[in-house]
Design a protein around this motif. Structure first.
Motif, short mmCIF file in Angstrom:
data_model
loop_
_atom_site.label_atom_id
_atom_site.label_comp_id
_atom_site.label_asym_id
_atom_site.label_seq_id
_atom_site.Cartn_x
_atom_site.Cartn_y
_atom_site.Cartn_z
N GLY A 15 16.51 49.27 122.70
CA GLY A 15 17.20 48.21 123.45
C GLY A 15 16.59 48.03 124.92
O GLY A 15 16.78 46.85 125.44
N ARG A 16 16.15 49.12 125.22
CA ARG A 16 15.53 49.06 126.65
C ARG A 16 14.05 49.54 126.52
O ARG A 16 13.99 50.74 127.20
N PRO A 17 13.14 49.02 126.03
CA PRO A 17 11.78 49.70 126.17
C PRO A 17 11.09 49.81 127.25
O PRO A 17 10.16 50.99 127.62
N GLU A 18 11.67 49.27 128.37
CA GLU A 18 11.02 49.53 129.75
C GLU A 18 12.14 50.48 130.54
O GLU A 18 11.88 50.83 131.80
N GLY A 19 13.08 50.83 129.87
CA GLY A 19 14.24 51.74 130.81
C GLY A 19 15.03 50.52 131.76
O GLY A 19 14.75 49.49 131.51
N ASP A 20 15.68 50.94 132.64
CA ASP A 20 16.30 50.23 133.53
C ASP A 20 16.82 50.87 134.93
O ASP A 20 17.68 51.79 134.79
N GLY A 21 15.80 50.71 135.88
CA GLY A 21 16.14 51.39 137.11
C GLY A 21 17.08 51.11 137.95
O GLY A 21 17.35 51.51 138.72
N GLN A 22 18.08 50.10 137.40
CA GLN A 22 19.18 49.70 138.14
C GLN A 22 20.55 50.42 137.52
O GLN A 22 21.56 50.25 137.93
N ASN A 23 20.13 51.29 136.43
CA ASN A 23 21.28 52.08 136.16
C ASN A 23 20.76 53.63 136.00
O ASN A 23 19.98 53.99 135.46
N GLY A 24 21.80 54.09 136.50
CA GLY A 24 21.65 55.82 136.43
C GLY A 24 22.80 56.44 137.48
O GLY A 24 23.71 55.95 137.66
N TYR A 25 21.97 57.44 138.09
CA TYR A 25 22.93 58.49 138.73
C TYR A 25 22.02 58.91 139.99
O TYR A 25 20.75 59.15 139.95
N ARG A 50 27.69 66.06 144.95
CA ARG A 50 27.98 64.51 144.95
C ARG A 50 27.16 64.04 143.75
O ARG A 50 26.11 64.27 143.48
N VAL A 51 27.91 63.22 142.95
CA VAL A 51 27.32 62.30 142.08
C VAL A 51 27.76 60.95 142.10
O VAL A 51 29.03 60.80 142.25
N ARG A 52 27.09 59.95 142.25
CA ARG A 52 27.12 58.55 142.16
C ARG A 52 26.57 57.98 140.86
O ARG A 52 25.47 58.19 140.63
N ARG A 53 27.38 57.08 140.20
CA ARG A 53 27.09 56.17 139.25
C ARG A 53 26.74 54.89 139.71
O ARG A 53 27.48 54.53 140.21
N PHE A 54 25.71 54.41 139.24
CA PHE A 54 25.41 52.76 139.58
C PHE A 54 24.87 52.44 138.09
O PHE A 54 24.24 52.65 137.30
N ILE A 55 25.44 51.15 138.24
CA ILE A 55 25.12 50.01 137.11
C ILE A 55 24.85 48.69 137.75
O ILE A 55 25.47 48.43 138.72
N GLY A 57 22.60 48.36 139.91
CA GLY A 57 22.44 48.63 141.04
C GLY A 57 23.60 48.82 142.19
O GLY A 57 23.49 49.14 143.39
N GLN A 58 24.86 48.85 141.52
CA GLN A 58 26.02 48.66 142.35
C GLN A 58 26.79 50.09 141.90
O GLN A 58 26.79 50.59 140.78
N THR A 59 27.34 50.75 142.84
CA THR A 59 28.03 52.07 142.74
C THR A 59 29.27 51.51 142.01
O THR A 59 30.19 50.96 142.10
N VAL A 60 29.39 52.43 140.75
CA VAL A 60 30.54 52.34 139.98
C VAL A 60 31.69 53.47 140.11
O VAL A 60 32.90 53.43 139.55
N ALA A 61 31.31 54.75 140.32
CA ALA A 61 31.89 55.72 140.43
C ALA A 61 31.30 56.94 141.37
O ALA A 61 30.10 57.05 141.34
N VAL A 62 32.15 57.53 142.03
CA VAL A 62 31.47 58.87 142.90
C VAL A 62 32.38 60.12 142.46
O VAL A 62 33.72 59.92 142.53
N GLY A 63 31.67 61.01 142.21
CA GLY A 63 32.59 62.40 141.96
C GLY A 63 31.70 63.63 142.37
O GLY A 63 30.84 63.69 143.33
N PHE A 77 33.97 62.25 137.66
CA PHE A 77 34.41 61.10 138.19
C PHE A 77 36.14 61.12 138.07
O PHE A 77 36.41 61.89 137.32
N PRO A 78 36.65 60.50 138.97
CA PRO A 78 38.08 60.50 138.99
C PRO A 78 38.40 59.71 137.75
O PRO A 78 38.04 58.67 137.52
N GLY A 79 39.34 60.12 136.87
CA GLY A 79 39.83 59.79 135.63
C GLY A 79 38.78 60.38 134.54
O GLY A 79 37.74 59.94 134.78
N GLU A 80 39.31 61.15 133.55
CA GLU A 80 38.62 61.71 132.65
C GLU A 80 37.86 60.79 131.79
O GLU A 80 36.87 61.06 131.37
N ALA A 81 38.23 59.54 131.60
CA ALA A 81 37.41 58.86 130.75
C ALA A 81 36.15 58.28 131.46
O ALA A 81 35.21 57.84 130.65
N ASP A 82 35.73 58.32 132.65
CA ASP A 82 34.52 57.99 133.07
C ASP A 82 33.61 59.43 133.26
O ASP A 82 32.42 59.13 133.52
#
Length: 123
Positions: A15-25, A50-55, A57-63, A77-82
């Motif tokens: 579904g992402r043959p080129e990968g996605d540089g805008q999503n990661g940690y 420190r761990v920052r999750r970005f989707i 290109g935007q920060t969605v969680a920091v832990g 990350f804050p909240g076990e579901a993340d």
């Protein structure tokens, strides 16, 4: 202990043959001289990581990086579901071009490529 800034970007997968540089940690973690996770340092002071999750290109969680009750490395990350779980993080070299597997909160494993790996001076 020497901390490093590591950037993991989503690598190619179905579904992402080129990968996605805008999503990661972005990680700030201690590494050994062999560029592997310094487990004793990370375990003794998880609050210093420190761990920052970005989707899109935007920060969605920091832990932080920590170990769960089963000894697995978790992007806590804050909240076990993340939380996300690293696959064999102690065995992986964090150097440019290498791949690291991370399971998302649903448990689905995704490949990430190390696109940035630099020591942080003065730490």
């Amino acid at each position: 202990m020497r901390k490093h800034h590591i950037r993991l970007e989503l690598a190619r997968e179905p579904g992402r043959p080129e990968g996605d540089g805008q999503n990661g940690y972005d990680l700030v973690i201690p590494l050994t001289l062999a560029h592997r996770l310094d487990a004793p340092a990370a375990t003794s002071a998880p609050e210093r990581s420190r761990v920052r999750r970005f989707i899109d290109g935007q920060t969605v969680a920091v832990g932080q990086l920590s170990r769960d009750a089963d000894g697995r490395w978790v992007f806590d990350f804050p909240g076990e579901a993340d939380d996300a779980t690293g696959f064999r993080l102690e065995d992986e070299p964090f150097v440019l071009g290498e791949y690291v597997s991370v399971a998302d909160p649903a448990g689905v494993l995704h490949p990430y490529r190390v696109t940035w790996a630099r020591p942080i001076d003065g730490i």
